[in-house]
Motif scaffolding. Structure first.
Motif, PDB file in Angstrom:
ATOM      1  N   LYS A  62     -24.569 -14.569 -38.695  1.00  0.00           N
ATOM      2  CA  LYS A  62     -24.363 -13.708 -39.848  1.00  0.00           C
ATOM      3  C   LYS A  62     -25.692 -13.108 -40.285  1.00  0.00           C
ATOM      4  O   LYS A  62     -26.609 -13.826 -40.669  1.00  0.00           O
ATOM      5  CB  LYS A  62     -23.725 -14.498 -40.990  1.00  0.00           C
ATOM      6  CG  LYS A  62     -22.304 -14.974 -40.685  1.00  0.00           C
ATOM      7  CD  LYS A  62     -21.678 -15.652 -41.873  1.00  0.00           C
ATOM      8  CE  LYS A  62     -20.234 -16.047 -41.568  1.00  0.00           C
ATOM      9  NZ  LYS A  62     -19.581 -16.695 -42.728  1.00  0.00           N
ATOM     10  N   THR A  63     -25.791 -11.782 -40.185  1.00  0.00           N
ATOM     11  CA  THR A  63     -26.976 -11.077 -40.646  1.00  0.00           C
ATOM     12  C   THR A  63     -26.547  -9.851 -41.422  1.00  0.00           C
ATOM     13  O   THR A  63     -25.584  -9.184 -41.069  1.00  0.00           O
ATOM     14  CB  THR A  63     -27.881 -10.656 -39.464  1.00  0.00           C
ATOM     15  OG1 THR A  63     -28.916  -9.810 -39.952  1.00  0.00           O
ATOM     16  CG2 THR A  63     -27.104  -9.918 -38.396  1.00  0.00           C
ATOM     17  N   GLU A  64     -27.263  -9.572 -42.491  1.00  0.00           N
ATOM     18  CA  GLU A  64     -26.976  -8.381 -43.264  1.00  0.00           C
ATOM     19  C   GLU A  64     -27.706  -7.165 -42.706  1.00  0.00           C
ATOM     20  O   GLU A  64     -27.634  -6.094 -43.278  1.00  0.00           O
ATOM     21  CB  GLU A  64     -27.360  -8.606 -44.735  1.00  0.00           C
ATOM     22  CG  GLU A  64     -26.476  -9.654 -45.402  1.00  0.00           C
ATOM     23  CD  GLU A  64     -26.748  -9.784 -46.883  1.00  0.00           C
ATOM     24  OE1 GLU A  64     -27.556  -8.990 -47.395  1.00  0.00           O
ATOM     25  OE2 GLU A  64     -26.147 -10.666 -47.518  1.00  0.00           O
ATOM     26  N   GLY A  65     -28.405  -7.352 -41.655  1.00  0.00           N
ATOM     27  CA  GLY A  65     -29.019  -6.222 -40.969  1.00  0.00           C
ATOM     28  C   GLY A  65     -28.071  -5.685 -39.909  1.00  0.00           C
ATOM     29  O   GLY A  65     -26.851  -5.783 -40.026  1.00  0.00           O
ATOM     30  N   PHE A  66     -28.619  -5.173 -38.810  1.00  0.00           N
ATOM     31  CA  PHE A  66     -27.744  -4.682 -37.742  1.00  0.00           C
ATOM     32  C   PHE A  66     -28.494  -4.704 -36.415  1.00  0.00           C
ATOM     33  O   PHE A  66     -29.708  -4.929 -36.358  1.00  0.00           O
ATOM     34  CB  PHE A  66     -27.239  -3.272 -38.064  1.00  0.00           C
ATOM     35  CG  PHE A  66     -28.305  -2.228 -38.149  1.00  0.00           C
ATOM     36  CD1 PHE A  66     -28.602  -1.418 -37.067  1.00  0.00           C
ATOM     37  CD2 PHE A  66     -29.020  -2.039 -39.332  1.00  0.00           C
ATOM     38  CE1 PHE A  66     -29.579  -0.443 -37.151  1.00  0.00           C
ATOM     39  CE2 PHE A  66     -29.997  -1.056 -39.421  1.00  0.00           C
ATOM     40  CZ  PHE A  66     -30.273  -0.262 -38.333  1.00  0.00           C
ATOM     41  N   TYR A  67     -27.734  -4.460 -35.330  1.00  0.00           N
ATOM     42  CA  TYR A  67     -28.276  -4.467 -33.975  1.00  0.00           C
ATOM     43  C   TYR A  67     -28.320  -3.032 -33.430  1.00  0.00           C
ATOM     44  O   TYR A  67     -27.409  -2.239 -33.677  1.00  0.00           O
ATOM     45  CB  TYR A  67     -27.396  -5.306 -33.050  1.00  0.00           C
ATOM     46  CG  TYR A  67     -27.212  -6.740 -33.482  1.00  0.00           C
ATOM     47  CD1 TYR A  67     -28.170  -7.699 -33.187  1.00  0.00           C
ATOM     48  CD2 TYR A  67     -26.065  -7.147 -34.159  1.00  0.00           C
ATOM     49  CE1 TYR A  67     -28.000  -9.025 -33.565  1.00  0.00           C
ATOM     50  CE2 TYR A  67     -25.877  -8.461 -34.548  1.00  0.00           C
ATOM     51  CZ  TYR A  67     -26.848  -9.396 -34.248  1.00  0.00           C
ATOM     52  OH  TYR A  67     -26.680 -10.699 -34.629  1.00  0.00           O
ATOM     53  N   ASN A  68     -29.355  -2.711 -32.664  1.00  0.00           N
ATOM     54  CA  ASN A  68     -29.399  -1.398 -32.011  1.00  0.00           C
ATOM     55  C   ASN A  68     -30.385  -1.410 -30.844  1.00  0.00           C
ATOM     56  O   ASN A  68     -30.978  -2.432 -30.518  1.00  0.00           O
ATOM     57  CB  ASN A  68     -29.749  -0.281 -33.014  1.00  0.00           C
ATOM     58  CG  ASN A  68     -31.126  -0.463 -33.631  1.00  0.00           C
ATOM     59  OD1 ASN A  68     -31.868  -1.379 -33.272  1.00  0.00           O
ATOM     60  ND2 ASN A  68     -31.472   0.398 -34.581  1.00  0.00           N
ATOM     61  N   HIS A  69     -30.537  -0.248 -30.218  1.00  0.00           N
ATOM     62  CA  HIS A  69     -31.478  -0.027 -29.113  1.00  0.00           C
ATOM     63  C   HIS A  69     -31.186  -0.908 -27.903  1.00  0.00           C
ATOM     64  O   HIS A  69     -32.066  -1.567 -27.357  1.00  0.00           O
ATOM     65  CB  HIS A  69     -32.933  -0.242 -29.570  1.00  0.00           C
ATOM     66  CG  HIS A  69     -33.311   0.566 -30.771  1.00  0.00           C
ATOM     67  ND1 HIS A  69     -34.258   0.170 -31.683  1.00  0.00           N
ATOM     68  CD2 HIS A  69     -32.839   1.761 -31.229  1.00  0.00           C
ATOM     69  CE1 HIS A  69     -34.370   1.069 -32.638  1.00  0.00           C
ATOM     70  NE2 HIS A  69     -33.518   2.056 -32.377  1.00  0.00           N
ATOM     71  N   PHE A  70     -29.932  -0.914 -27.466  1.00  0.00           N
ATOM     72  CA  PHE A  70     -29.543  -1.710 -26.298  1.00  0.00           C
ATOM     73  C   PHE A  70     -30.232  -1.186 -25.036  1.00  0.00           C
ATOM     74  O   PHE A  70     -30.198   0.011 -24.738  1.00  0.00           O
ATOM     75  CB  PHE A  70     -28.026  -1.653 -26.095  1.00  0.00           C
ATOM     76  CG  PHE A  70     -27.241  -2.216 -27.243  1.00  0.00           C
ATOM     77  CD1 PHE A  70     -27.253  -3.577 -27.505  1.00  0.00           C
ATOM     78  CD2 PHE A  70     -26.476  -1.388 -28.056  1.00  0.00           C
ATOM     79  CE1 PHE A  70     -26.525  -4.102 -28.562  1.00  0.00           C
ATOM     80  CE2 PHE A  70     -25.742  -1.902 -29.105  1.00  0.00           C
ATOM     81  CZ  PHE A  70     -25.774  -3.272 -29.372  1.00  0.00           C
TER      82      PHE A  70
END
Length: 829
Positions: free
Chosen positions: A160-168
């Motif tokens: 659980k993170t309030e951030g996010f994922y990107n740049h795969f």
């Protein structure tokens, strides 16, 4: 016409046509049947492996079944992809007021699955998986989809993170994917982590700074998509970039710019480059649970060698201040296992296309003193490859000052067994273990150059701050481009110990696609608009698409090769464009276009245009009763102007011997460096009835000391090492600069001159043309200057392009056809 792609089935081709104001339309055409689809205003288009074609337009995603013609439209699409077999279409859409989503559409049965809340996704290189970031409530998750008999959707991360994922970023062989995790996005304490997913195990791994006592204090992992993450195929090594903690600079007490004589770079360039060497890289070795620094402030640029065991690092400004565009560098080799560093190449060329690690990890190939060498990493030996060979492997046609340039390499064969190297005409195979060099092609005898179809710049791909080469499987043979010195071009198939016969045509062939035994490419000539041709190994060619089909209804002239020699006996070529409806026995006016070597452009098709960016298109004039001549020019150092004069006059005299051109009605035109040449030639001969010069240089010493405000660099490197070919500074040979400067001879000009520039031109200072105009005005010479506000080196606004073309046409018509002058020629404004 641009040939975009050929379908995996080899049955369909996609291509783009552009109208005169730059609007593209994408077409899809069957290679054997008269079936065509068109898609206007397309952002991109993609074939599937199952007879589908998808295009993204401003209206949405259009999916067309190419056999049945059935079309389906998807709205609010951001991106899309097909699975490897083409049975699934993945659509990422964001509709206003709704959560973003992924839709997986089955093209076999019409069913689809939806994954809500997907903020981003990335297909694997093998197109058998995709990874996605999913927003659920205030938290993000990572999921994975695998295609096969069934579509498998798996949740990989439930953290659980309030951030996010990107740049795969996937590994080359699709074994895993690495990406950024961003927490507290947009705040001053934004925190970025590096994560990885193992495709086989579907497990989620995250890098922890706290686990490593040697992690740089204050180092912030860079949250950037471009070249900040890499993953090895075995998933043991993750490379990521961070920004090191810099000391706070004191606030300046004034806005003053301090230009020091001994600064590595002049002040404007230093400002532009500020921060460009701040990125640092770490290797996270998961197998050893260690992190290793890959670069430093002293050696900020690097690339990998030896199957990622070694780092080759350098500082691009090691020898500043110097006065070429790029100075030499020292390359250092660091063993990541032992952490030992040693000098690899001292004061070597910074051309990174000529310092190349082999894909198998055994060697580093480099070009030095006009020869190829290699460094055996295991034995720590430097050994020559081409030294002592009769044929040169450097570009012997280059007439610039500075280092010689290699013709390049085609690549390495598997396991670094051999490397394929180009000379001017041929492909050679060198075997490092035996030292044997073998000629694979025989182009030199027939003056035919053979090359792999992918250009050197594409055949060598960028990684970190260097380049790596592709593996070339020789056992299957090679498909090679072929180009003869008389301008013919085509292709051939090479296979070891078999005869090789090239297919050549009197035209320009390019943009090749090879599918099994079929070859699809574009062919064009001066008098033939681009057409798509389908050919095969037996050289049986068929026309697939002809652009500008109405072109054949009209006479647009023809082109002819002109052979000539300059005063030094050097053999040169030019091409002469004939006027349409040419009549034997009649003499015509001629316009001579100059630059450098231009013969390679003989077969380029350029239709008439109302909006040429530099005011000139040859077909605009051949259709109006002019010859247009393009001579080749070669140069001697410190004699740039005289060389241009010599070669141009030699070419024109060769044309005049044909008796078809009126010797009193010859015009000259040049732009940029060609503008300089035209300015110089204007001071040396009265042959030309008029001269048009665009964005040219007039005063060489002043241009030598000019600042290029676009790059932030002084222009002196262009004088010493680039097109002006002086080979020395102004202060080492003032006389040579004066002898090549049109300003020195301006009093002798008799030809009327039309000058033009854009007033925002930072490539060639537009005030050079103002200086030239003022000199001509004071000497009461016939001249006019056109200055276009807010325009650059070439014109961009259509209204300005139209204006320049029209004024240029009126100028030549007056001086070469004796037509009444337009009012602006008589009176100005």
């Amino acid at each position: 016409m641009n040939l975009a792609s050929v379908s995996p089935s080899g049955k369909w081709v996609s291509y783009q046509l552009q109208n005169e104001v730059g609007v593209d339309t994408l077409f899809v055409r069957h290679l054997d049947k008269p079936i065509t689809y068109n898609f206007p205003s397309v952002k991109n288009g993609m074939f599937s492996a199952s007879d589908y074609f998808a295009v993204l337009t401003p209206m949405g995603l259009e999916l067309t079944h190419l056999v049945s013609g059935k079309m389906k439209t998807f709205q609010d699409v951001q991106s899309y992809a097909f699975s490897k077999k083409g049975n699934e279409l993945v659509v990422h859409s964001i509709k206003k007021g709704q959560l973003p989503r992924i839709e997986i559409h089955s093209l076999r049965d019409g069913t689809h699955q939806v994954i809500e809340g997907v903020t981003s996704f990335q297909m694997s290189p093998d197109l058998e998986h995709f990874v996605y970031a999913q927003q659920i409530s205030n938290f993000q998750h990572i999921g994975m989809v695998t295609f096969g008999k069934k579509i498998i959707v798996a949740s990989v991360s439930n953290s659980k993170t309030e951030g996010f994922y990107n740049h795969f970023q996937w590994s080359d062989k699709s074994t895993g994917v690495v990406f950024h995790q961003i927490q507290k996005f947009g705040t001053t304490d934004e925190d970025v982590s590096v994560c990885m997913v193992d495709i086989a195990k579907k497990n989620f791994i995250i890098f922890s700074k706290a686990a490593f006592s040697n992690y740089p204090v204050g180092g912030k992992i860079l949250n950037q998509s471009y070249e900040t993450l890499y993953l090895s195929d075995d998933l043991s090594k993750i490379y990521f970039a961070y920004q090191h903690d810099k000391k706070q600079e004191e606030s300046p007490t004034s806005d003053v710019e301090v230009w020091q004589w001994n600064s590595p770079r002049v002040y404007p360039e230093s400002v532009q480059m500020k921060g460009s060497f701040d990125n640092r890289w770490l290797l996270w070795d998961r197998s050893k649970n260690t992190i290793v620094a890959l670069n430093s402030g002293a050696l900020p640029k690097f690339f990998l060698a030896g199957k990622e065991r070694y780092v080759v690092s350098y500082h691009p400004h090691a020898y500043e201040p110097q006065f070429d565009f790029n100075g030499p560098v020292d390359y250092y080799l660091t063993d990541l296992q032992t952490q030992q560093t040693k000098l690899l190449l001292a004061k070597h060329s910074s051309n990174l296309l000529e310092v190349l690690p082999s894909p198998g990890g055994k060697y580093i190939l480099y070009f030095k003193d006009k020869h190829w060498w290699y460094y055996d990493i295991t034995k720590a030996h430097h050994l020559p490859i081409t030294k002592g060979m009769k044929n040169p492997f450097y570009n012997e046609l280059k007439d610039f000052a500075g280092d010689s340039e290699a013709y390049g390499i085609a690549g390495w064969t598997p396991d670094d067994q051999t490397v394929l190297i180009y000379d001017r005409y041929d492909v050679w195979e060198f075997e490092p273990t035996t030292g044997r060099m073998k000629l694979l092609t025989e182009g030199r005898t027939e003056k035919i150059a053979y090359r792999l179809p992918i250009h050197l710049m594409s055949n060598i791909f960028k990684k970190f701050d260097g380049y790596e080469t592709h593996v070339v499987p020789l056992k299957k043979g090679l498909f090679l481009l072929a180009k003869s010195e008389n301008g013919d071009s085509g292709y051939c198939f090479w296979k070891r110990n078999l005869p090789m016969t090239p297919f050549l045509t009197a035209g320009l062939t390019n943009q090749f696609f090879v599918k099994d035994s079929d070859i699809v490419y574009i062919e064009q000539r001066f008098d033939l608009p681009p057409q798509i041709i389908k050919n095969n190994r037996q050289f049986k060619q068929n026309l697939v698409v002809q652009s500008n089909p109405n072109y054949s209804k009209y006479d647009w002239g023809r082109v002819e090769v002109i052979d000539y020699t300059n005063s030094k006996g050097q053999a040169l070529k030019g091409f002469l464009c004939y006027p349409s409806h040419f009549e034997m026995g009649k003499q015509y006016p001629m316009i001579v276009h100059i630059y450098q070597r231009q013969f390679s452009y003989m077969h380029y098709f350029e239709p008439p245009s109302l909006y040429p960016s530099e005011g000139f298109v040859p077909s605009n004039y051949t259709t109006q009763g002019y010859f247009v001549f393009f001579p080749d020019i070669v140069f001697d150092l410190k004699a740039t102007g005289p060389s241009a004069l010599d070669c141009t006059l030699a070419g024109v005299n060769a044309v005049l011997k044909k008796g078809e051109v009126n010797p009193k009605k010859i015009g000259l035109i040049g732009h940029s460096f060609g503008g300089y040449e035209a300015n110089y030639i204007a001071t040396q001969t009265n042959l030309f009835a008029t001269i048009v010069s665009g964005a040219g240089v007039f005063d060489l010493p002043a241009f030598y000391l000019n600042m290029n405000w676009r790059t932030g660099r002084p222009d002196m490197w262009r004088m010493e090492f680039q097109q002006w070919r002086m080979g020395c500074s102004l202060f080492e040979d003032r006389k040579a600069y004066a002898l090549n400067s049109p300003l020195s001879y301006v009093e002798s000009i008799k030809s009327p001159l039309l000058l033009w520039s854009g007033k925002d031109d930072m490539q060639v200072d537009w005030q050079q043309n103002v200086t030239f105009y003022l000199a001509l005005r004071r000497l009461k010479k016939k001249a006019a200057l056109l200055l276009y506000p807010y325009e650059y080196h070439s014109l961009e606004e259509l209204s300005n392009r139209y204006d320049l073309r029209e004024r240029m046409k009126q100028w030549f018509a007056h001086y070469l056809k004796d037509e009444s002058p337009a009012d602006w020629i008589k009176e100005g404004i």
